[in-house]
Scaffold this motif. Structure first.
Motif, PDB file in Angstrom:
ATOM      1  N   LEU A 209       0.745  -1.197  -0.130  1.00  0.00           N
ATOM      2  CA  LEU A 209       0.004  -0.111   0.095  1.00  0.00           C
ATOM      3  C   LEU A 209       0.821   1.343   0.031  1.00  0.00           C
ATOM      4  N   SER A 210       0.100   2.386  -0.802  1.00  0.00           N
ATOM      5  CA  SER A 210       0.903   3.502  -0.664  1.00  0.00           C
ATOM      6  C   SER A 210       0.045   4.955  -0.339  1.00  0.00           C
ATOM      7  N   PHE A 211       0.543   5.748   0.515  1.00  0.00           N
ATOM      8  CA  PHE A 211      -0.266   6.826   0.702  1.00  0.00           C
ATOM      9  C   PHE A 211       0.577   7.883   0.251  1.00  0.00           C
ATOM     10  N   ASP A 212       0.121   9.161  -0.363  1.00  0.00           N
ATOM     11  CA  ASP A 212       1.046  10.043  -0.665  1.00  0.00           C
ATOM     12  C   ASP A 212       0.486  11.403   0.040  1.00  0.00           C
ATOM     13  N   ASP A 213       1.129  12.361   0.198  1.00  0.00           N
ATOM     14  CA  ASP A 213       0.756  13.598   0.943  1.00  0.00           C
ATOM     15  C   ASP A 213      -0.690  14.147   0.545  1.00  0.00           C
ATOM     16  N   LYS A 214      -1.194  13.765  -0.578  1.00  0.00           N
ATOM     17  CA  LYS A 214      -2.694  14.273  -0.637  1.00  0.00           C
ATOM     18  C   LYS A 214      -3.559  13.352   0.198  1.00  0.00           C
ATOM     19  N   ASP A 215      -3.168  11.883   0.264  1.00  0.00           N
ATOM     20  CA  ASP A 215      -4.044  11.261   1.364  1.00  0.00           C
ATOM     21  C   ASP A 215      -4.042  11.812   2.849  1.00  0.00           C
ATOM     22  N   ILE A 216      -2.581  11.980   3.102  1.00  0.00           N
ATOM     23  CA  ILE A 216      -2.400  12.227   4.361  1.00  0.00           C
ATOM     24  C   ILE A 216      -1.847  13.706   4.785  1.00  0.00           C
ATOM     25  N   SER A 217      -2.863  14.736   4.479  1.00  0.00           N
ATOM     26  CA  SER A 217      -2.476  16.010   4.825  1.00  0.00           C
ATOM     27  C   SER A 217      -3.494  16.688   5.524  1.00  0.00           C
ATOM     28  N   THR A 218      -3.135  17.619   6.226  1.00  0.00           N
ATOM     29  CA  THR A 218      -4.381  18.372   6.999  1.00  0.00           C
ATOM     30  C   THR A 218      -4.058  19.867   6.464  1.00  0.00           C
ATOM     31  N   TYR A 220      -2.102  21.832   7.846  1.00  0.00           N
ATOM     32  CA  TYR A 220      -0.854  22.191   8.158  1.00  0.00           C
ATOM     33  C   TYR A 220       0.409  21.412   7.877  1.00  0.00           C
ATOM     34  N   SER A 221       0.222  20.159   8.104  1.00  0.00           N
ATOM     35  CA  SER A 221       0.947  19.310   7.818  1.00  0.00           C
ATOM     36  C   SER A 221       0.974  17.922   7.275  1.00  0.00           C
ATOM     37  N   ALA A 222       1.884  17.456   6.758  1.00  0.00           N
ATOM     38  CA  ALA A 222       1.538  16.145   5.701  1.00  0.00           C
ATOM     39  C   ALA A 222       2.606  15.108   5.753  1.00  0.00           C
ATOM     40  N   LEU A 223       2.376  13.831   5.497  1.00  0.00           N
ATOM     41  CA  LEU A 223       3.396  12.741   5.549  1.00  0.00           C
ATOM     42  C   LEU A 223       3.075  11.794   4.417  1.00  0.00           C
ATOM     43  N   MET A 224       4.004  10.976   3.780  1.00  0.00           N
ATOM     44  CA  MET A 224       3.846  10.097   2.877  1.00  0.00           C
ATOM     45  C   MET A 224       4.090   8.981   3.628  1.00  0.00           C
ATOM     46  N   PRO A 238       5.014  -0.314   7.840  1.00  0.00           N
ATOM     47  CA  PRO A 238       4.603   0.786   7.013  1.00  0.00           C
ATOM     48  C   PRO A 238       5.949   1.825   7.431  1.00  0.00           C
ATOM     49  N   ILE A 239       6.356   2.518   6.373  1.00  0.00           N
ATOM     50  CA  ILE A 239       7.500   3.305   6.449  1.00  0.00           C
ATOM     51  C   ILE A 239       7.089   4.937   6.238  1.00  0.00           C
ATOM     52  N   ASN A 240       7.061   5.984   7.021  1.00  0.00           N
ATOM     53  CA  ASN A 240       6.499   7.193   6.901  1.00  0.00           C
ATOM     54  C   ASN A 240       7.583   8.253   6.493  1.00  0.00           C
ATOM     55  N   GLU A 241       7.683   9.134   5.681  1.00  0.00           N
ATOM     56  CA  GLU A 241       8.477  10.210   5.399  1.00  0.00           C
ATOM     57  C   GLU A 241       7.577  11.375   5.475  1.00  0.00           C
ATOM     58  N   PRO A 242       8.243  12.592   6.155  1.00  0.00           N
ATOM     59  CA  PRO A 242       7.646  13.822   6.386  1.00  0.00           C
ATOM     60  C   PRO A 242       7.176  14.429   4.824  1.00  0.00           C
ATOM     61  N   LYS A 248       5.133  22.152  11.065  1.00  0.00           N
ATOM     62  CA  LYS A 248       5.947  20.968  11.069  1.00  0.00           C
ATOM     63  C   LYS A 248       5.052  19.752  11.401  1.00  0.00           C
ATOM     64  N   SER A 249       5.378  18.631  10.498  1.00  0.00           N
ATOM     65  CA  SER A 249       4.398  17.369  10.623  1.00  0.00           C
ATOM     66  C   SER A 249       4.868  16.648  11.939  1.00  0.00           C
ATOM     67  N   GLN A 250       4.076  15.651  12.166  1.00  0.00           N
ATOM     68  CA  GLN A 250       4.431  15.037  13.220  1.00  0.00           C
ATOM     69  C   GLN A 250       5.620  13.922  12.883  1.00  0.00           C
ATOM     70  N   VAL A 251       5.936  13.671  11.829  1.00  0.00           N
ATOM     71  CA  VAL A 251       7.228  12.936  11.412  1.00  0.00           C
ATOM     72  C   VAL A 251       8.431  13.887  11.734  1.00  0.00           C
ATOM     73  N   GLU A 252       8.322  14.931  11.382  1.00  0.00           N
ATOM     74  CA  GLU A 252       9.461  15.929  11.637  1.00  0.00           C
ATOM     75  C   GLU A 252       9.436  16.001  13.082  1.00  0.00           C
ATOM     76  N   GLU A 253       8.528  16.330  13.765  1.00  0.00           N
ATOM     77  CA  GLU A 253       8.539  16.312  15.410  1.00  0.00           C
ATOM     78  C   GLU A 253       9.382  15.245  16.032  1.00  0.00           C
ATOM     79  N   TYR A 254       9.004  14.144  15.523  1.00  0.00           N
ATOM     80  CA  TYR A 254       9.722  12.881  16.030  1.00  0.00           C
ATOM     81  C   TYR A 254      11.153  12.911  15.617  1.00  0.00           C
TER      82      TYR A 254
END
Ligand code: FE2
Length: 376
Positions: A209-218, A220-224, A238-242, A248-254
């Protein structure tokens, strides 16, 4: 109905060179294993089954082994100010070091992955005691995280050689956690495809499965995200990238707080999420909450479910559906002072996906927490 970007399976059927039976254990390097063990026992309902440390002849570290159904966690702390464990905790805080994979042949697993480009963590070693032998070997993955292959078909002891049975004065009260459903890694900018390729080429996994930033964005922030699965489907990473967003996205905060790539969350499966989450909440585990308006329309999106909506709403459990069925899930707040590792509790009722329909509500809830931490 959600749609997914599924990768077409390869027409040539190749033999799985790395068959994995399941997750053997997850080892955390922590600042204080004794106290962490107590937390996982009282709050998450694990039983402390084994121990290694000064009393068993180990001079440089202490490890507690905790178990609930098929889930095994090892909590390890350094007894000195130097060395790999102390350095790991200094840099990352408490976090996952080892994702151990249960295999039938650890030497073959090591050789197959090393031949395909894996970096060695340690070469195959045989550990023995009166209960038999365990063979282990390790390779590096993202950040300072490693995979250890564990072959235990000739072992009958409590955990593995070097550990003694632990007699807790407190009786564990399990909350119904059954097995590790998946474990998610956060990787850095432009690194996701490197690690997708690592799991494909080195470990023979498939991108399911793949999710891009259009699937996972609010706003303010996004991730893939890309989901990697082992050949027989028992292991899913699953592997996330900001991705670029206004804030700042949650992945960047991490990544800022963990100081490198690492495990973001461990998802544990239950057969009764209402009972499990009720028990966890009453023992003090804090979960992310979506606005109650989520429940006004959720059934329009997911259709009929077996459960009553009211307890799901009261506990904050989220619902999603895919082509194969539905799932119920909830996410804890980070379980350390640094906003890094957290847990997901999941009950699958047919669905094999990861709750894409909940991403927006969920990430808005995470952003409200980031706002409170001043890290958005
Ligand atoms: Fe998850």
């Amino acid at each position: 109905m959600e749609t997914f970007t599924a990768t077409t399976p390869s027409p040539t059927i190749q033999k799985d060179f790395l068959p994995i039976n399941g997750t053997d254990y997850v080892e955390f390097y922590v600042g204080n294993a004794k106290q962490a063990a107590h937390y996982y026992q009282t709050a998450f309902g694990f039983e402390i089954i084994a121990y290694a440390g000064l009393e068993t002849g180990v001079r440089d570290k202490a490890s507690y082994v905790l178990k609930q159904d098929k889930i095994r966690f090892v909590l390890t702390a350094s007894l000195t100010n130097e060395g790999e464990i102390a350095e790991h905790v200094k840099k990352h805080g408490d976090g996952v070091k080892v994702i151990a994979l249960w295999v039938d042949d650890a030497v073959k697993s090591y050789n197959e992955t090393i031949t395909r480009g894996a970096k060695s963590f340690f070469e195959p070693r045989v550990e023995k005691d009166a209960d038999g032998e365990v063979i282990r070997a390790g390779i590096h993955t993202y950040g300072e995280t490693v995979h250890v292959f564990v072959e235990r078909k000739n072992y009958n002891g409590i955990f593995m050689p070097g550990y003694k049975k632990y007699n807790s004065i407190v009786k564990a009260e399990p909350v119904g956690l059954k097995f590790v459903d998946h474990m998610v890694g956060n990787v850095g900018w432009n690194e996701m495809n490197t690690w997708v390729k690592f799991y494909e080429d080195v470990m023979g996994f498939k991108n399911i499965l793949s999710f891009d930033d259009k699937d996972i964005s609010t706003e303010y922030s996004a991730l893939m995200s890309k989901v990697m699965s082992g050949g027989n489907g028992r292991i899913k990473f699953p592997i996330n990238e900001p991705a670029e967003g206004k804030k700042k996205s949650q992945v960047e905060e991490y990544l800022d707080f963990y100081k490198s790539q690492g495990v973001q969350h461990v998802a544990m499966a239950t057969d009764n999420i209402i009972e499990t989450v009720y028990a966890l909440q009453s023992r003090g585990i804090e979960f992310l909450k979506v606005p109650s308006s989520y429940y006004d329309t959720v059934l329009d999106r997911v259709g009929h479910i077996d459960e009553d909506l009211l307890p799901l709403k009261e506990l904050g459990i989220l619902i999603d559906r895919d082509d194969e069925g539905y799932l119920l899930q909830i996410f804890s707040k980070p379980v350390e002072d640094r906003p890094t590792l957290f847990y997901e509790i999941i009950q699958r009722k047919g669905a094999q996906s990861f709750g894409k329909g909940n991403f927006k509500a969920l990430f808005e809830a995470i952003e409200r927490e980031q706002e409170l931490r001043g890290t958005l």
